[in-house]
Design an enzyme around this catalytic site. Sequence first.
Site, PDB file in Angstrom:
ATOM      1  N   LYS A 116       0.817  -1.221   0.000  1.00 40.15           N
ATOM      2  CA  LYS A 116       0.000   0.000   0.000  1.00 40.15           C
ATOM      3  C   LYS A 116       0.847   1.266   0.000  1.00 40.15           C
ATOM      4  CE  LYS A 116      -3.341  -2.797  -0.103  1.00 40.15           C
ATOM      5  NZ  LYS A 116      -3.939  -3.103  -1.393  1.00 40.15           N
ATOM      6  N   LYS A 158      -0.867   3.259   8.920  1.00 35.43           N
ATOM      7  CA  LYS A 158      -1.301   2.149   8.075  1.00 35.43           C
ATOM      8  C   LYS A 158      -0.170   1.148   7.865  1.00 35.43           C
ATOM      9  CE  LYS A 158      -4.806   4.753   5.564  1.00 35.43           C
ATOM     10  NZ  LYS A 158      -5.399   5.093   4.262  1.00 35.43           N
ATOM     11  N   GLU A 200      -0.422   9.033   7.508  1.00 38.27           N
ATOM     12  CA  GLU A 200      -0.995  10.158   6.758  1.00 38.27           C
ATOM     13  C   GLU A 200      -2.043  10.886   7.588  1.00 38.27           C
ATOM     14  OE1 GLU A 200      -4.031   7.532   3.901  1.00 38.27           O
ATOM     15  OE2 GLU A 200      -2.023   7.992   3.182  1.00 38.27           O
ATOM     16  N   LYS A 201      -2.437  12.039   7.113  1.00 40.18           N
ATOM     17  CA  LYS A 201      -3.507  12.803   7.734  1.00 40.18           C
ATOM     18  C   LYS A 201      -4.784  11.957   7.719  1.00 40.18           C
ATOM     19  CE  LYS A 201      -5.642  16.675   9.012  1.00 40.18           C
ATOM     20  NZ  LYS A 201      -5.350  17.198  10.364  1.00 40.18           N
ATOM     21  N   ILE A 203      -8.516  11.687   7.294  1.00 38.42           N
ATOM     22  CA  ILE A 203      -9.639  12.445   6.733  1.00 38.42           C
ATOM     23  C   ILE A 203     -10.891  12.008   7.502  1.00 38.42           C
ATOM     24  CG2 ILE A 203     -10.937  13.006   4.620  1.00 38.42           C
ATOM     25  CD1 ILE A 203      -8.039  13.612   4.191  1.00 38.42           C
ATOM     26  N   ASN A 290      -7.607  -2.074  -5.981  1.00 41.74           N
ATOM     27  CA  ASN A 290      -7.925  -3.492  -5.858  1.00 41.74           C
ATOM     28  C   ASN A 290      -7.743  -4.152  -7.220  1.00 41.74           C
ATOM     29  OD1 ASN A 290      -8.719  -3.193  -3.114  1.00 41.74           O
ATOM     30  ND2 ASN A 290     -10.612  -2.281  -3.858  1.00 41.74           N
ATOM     31  N   ARG A 292      -8.696  -7.060  -8.375  1.00 44.66           N
ATOM     32  CA  ARG A 292      -9.610  -8.184  -8.585  1.00 44.66           C
ATOM     33  C   ARG A 292     -10.974  -7.643  -9.010  1.00 44.66           C
ATOM     34  NH1 ARG A 292      -9.694  -6.614  -3.233  1.00 44.66           N
ATOM     35  NH2 ARG A 292     -11.785  -5.944  -2.609  1.00 44.66           N
TER      36      ARG A 292
HETATM   37  C1  MV4 Z   1      -8.295   6.419   5.471  1.00 41.07           C
HETATM   38  C2  MV4 Z   1      -9.425   7.008   6.034  1.00 41.07           C
HETATM   39  C3  MV4 Z   1      -9.326   8.327   6.412  1.00 41.07           C
HETATM   40  N1  MV4 Z   1      -8.176   9.014   6.243  1.00 41.07           N
HETATM   41  N2  MV4 Z   1      -7.157   7.128   5.340  1.00 41.07           N
HETATM   42  C4  MV4 Z   1      -8.094   2.397   4.661  1.00 41.07           C
HETATM   43  C5  MV4 Z   1      -8.350   1.201   3.874  1.00 41.07           C
HETATM   44  C6  MV4 Z   1      -9.413   1.607   2.959  1.00 41.07           C
HETATM   45  N3  MV4 Z   1     -10.053   0.525   2.326  1.00 41.07           N
HETATM   46  C7  MV4 Z   1     -10.265   2.429   3.864  1.00 41.07           C
HETATM   47  N4  MV4 Z   1      -9.334   3.134   4.624  1.00 41.07           N
HETATM   48  C8  MV4 Z   1      -9.423   4.409   5.121  1.00 41.07           C
HETATM   49  N5  MV4 Z   1      -8.295   5.149   5.047  1.00 41.07           N
HETATM   50  C9  MV4 Z   1      -7.115   8.394   5.721  1.00 41.07           C
HETATM   51  N6  MV4 Z   1      -5.978   9.103   5.561  1.00 41.07           N
HETATM   52  C10 MV4 Z   1     -10.595   6.252   6.114  1.00 41.07           C
HETATM   53  C11 MV4 Z   1     -10.591   4.950   5.661  1.00 41.07           C
HETATM   54  C12 MV4 Z   1     -11.827   4.235   5.754  1.00 41.07           C
HETATM   55  C13 MV4 Z   1     -12.161   3.518   6.898  1.00 41.07           C
HETATM   56  C14 MV4 Z   1     -11.306   3.422   7.976  1.00 41.07           C
HETATM   57  C15 MV4 Z   1     -11.677   2.722   9.111  1.00 41.07           C
HETATM   58  C16 MV4 Z   1     -12.925   2.105   9.163  1.00 41.07           C
HETATM   59  C17 MV4 Z   1     -13.778   2.157   8.113  1.00 41.07           C
HETATM   60  C18 MV4 Z   1     -13.418   2.871   6.956  1.00 41.07           C
HETATM   61  C19 MV4 Z   1     -14.282   2.934   5.895  1.00 41.07           C
HETATM   62  C20 MV4 Z   1     -13.918   3.626   4.777  1.00 41.07           C
HETATM   63  C21 MV4 Z   1     -12.694   4.280   4.716  1.00 41.07           C
END
Ligand code: MV4
Length: 447
Positions: A116, A158, A200-201, A203, A290, A292
């Site tokens: 990633k 991450k 990372e920040k 969001i 992804n 797939r």
């Molecule tokens: C994030 C995020 C907010 N800020 N990264 C990481 C894996 C991807 N499939 C979703 N991820 C996220 N990365 C930053 N910088 C929010 C998510 C995120 C998420 C994180 C925790 C639990 C549920 C989530 C659902 C959608 C997106």
Amino acid sequence: MIKKVLIANRGEIAVRIIRACREMGIRTVAIYSEADKNALHTKLADEAICIGPASSAKSYLNVKAILEAACLTGADSIHPGFGFLSENANFAKICEEMHIKFIGPNYRLIELLGNKSKAKETMKSIGVPVVPGSEGLIYSKEQAIDIAEQIKYPVILKASAGGGGRGIRIAYSREELEKEYDVVKQEAKISFNDDSLYIEKYIENPRHIEVQVLADENGNSIHLGERDCSIQRRNQKILEETPASILNEETRRKMGEIAVKAVEKIGYTNAGTIEFLVDKNQNFYFMEMNTRVQVEHPVTEMVTSIDIIKEQIKIANGDVLFWQQKDIKLVGHSMEVRVNAENPDKNFMPCPGTITGLLLPGGNGIRIDTAIYAGYTVPPTYDSMLLKLIVCSNSRNESIAKMKSALAELVIEGIQTNIDFLLKILENENFKTNNYDTSFINKEFNL
Ligand code: MV4
């Protein structure tokens, strides 16, 4: 020429692939575990081979047994579906070495995008917007703190080997970061045997929107619009829809163009999905790609009339993409829900068992992708998804009404399901008014 496909999967996606092959005049080989002797995919394929005991590790993840089955049956290609070996670069590489066509991208791309941190840096280098954070990996807690002070809290740690929400931790302060750094590093070491991290920040309350792409092996690529997958619980998507109604036309166009540019620059082929986080101001950031076909691919099929599985097979066969971007017309609205064998009142505990009665809805604009039937016993061994109910109509409101009507007709007897929970989502005021983000389920259902 692809003449015989081995389907390295089970359940509804295996059935979906078998049907696509049959329509194309391609022979099919099912593999099945001892728990899946009576599974629909085992019955529907032209040939079926038992490859091991129930446990996934000994059957659907058993590379040697699967390749032996391919050799024994003379399969010239393997469709991995999703989950199991679908994003295993080593499996794709061995297939190539054995001259069995892996229906998916080249193993080098699976490897690159599976990392990633590397995926993010690659995307950044070709002009795809990414979330501010470390340049590549971080090597110490002090470095993590330094970067966090620069980009400001909250931050997200991450695991580079993670993905799909596994191996991530959020920190709102230096104290939390110091603690979570150790936790996520330890977790990553145990889960992925790779404790490399990036930061990372964070969001807050984003939308999770992904773009479907198709690229052939002759240099042509297109996108098929986006899907809003923000309705999730613990990184498990529950409901997906297209188009994403929060996107304005300009953002939608930019996202699609960037997705296609990314695919072209990295030399990606076959079907893929580029995940973005979208904030309240329509800023979007690359998250993951992804490699797939995805569970939620049907909503895209409904609005484009393109069969993504058939496209994957044609691409693997070396065919030139039949469509150019200008031919792609997105018509109407489509929504999918995942009906699972689980008990929402008991923390969504899986509830396998025998289906004693089954009544499936149907009619105009209603599609069901499933491998269950009356009398079928859902084994406890695999994931708990029973069926995908997909609707399509002229508008989001019409799709919601159709979905409610279809869910109300759906009867699955003998086991517990999340049908009532899905109905509650569809009746939620914030859902109806499109006022939701990835925190919707936690917020609205106090989970
Ligand atoms: C994030 C995020 C907010 N800020 N990264 C990481 C894996 C991807 N499939 C979703 N991820 C996220 N990365 C930053 N910088 C929010 C998510 C995120 C998420 C994180 C925790 C639990 C549920 C989530 C659902 C959608 C997106």
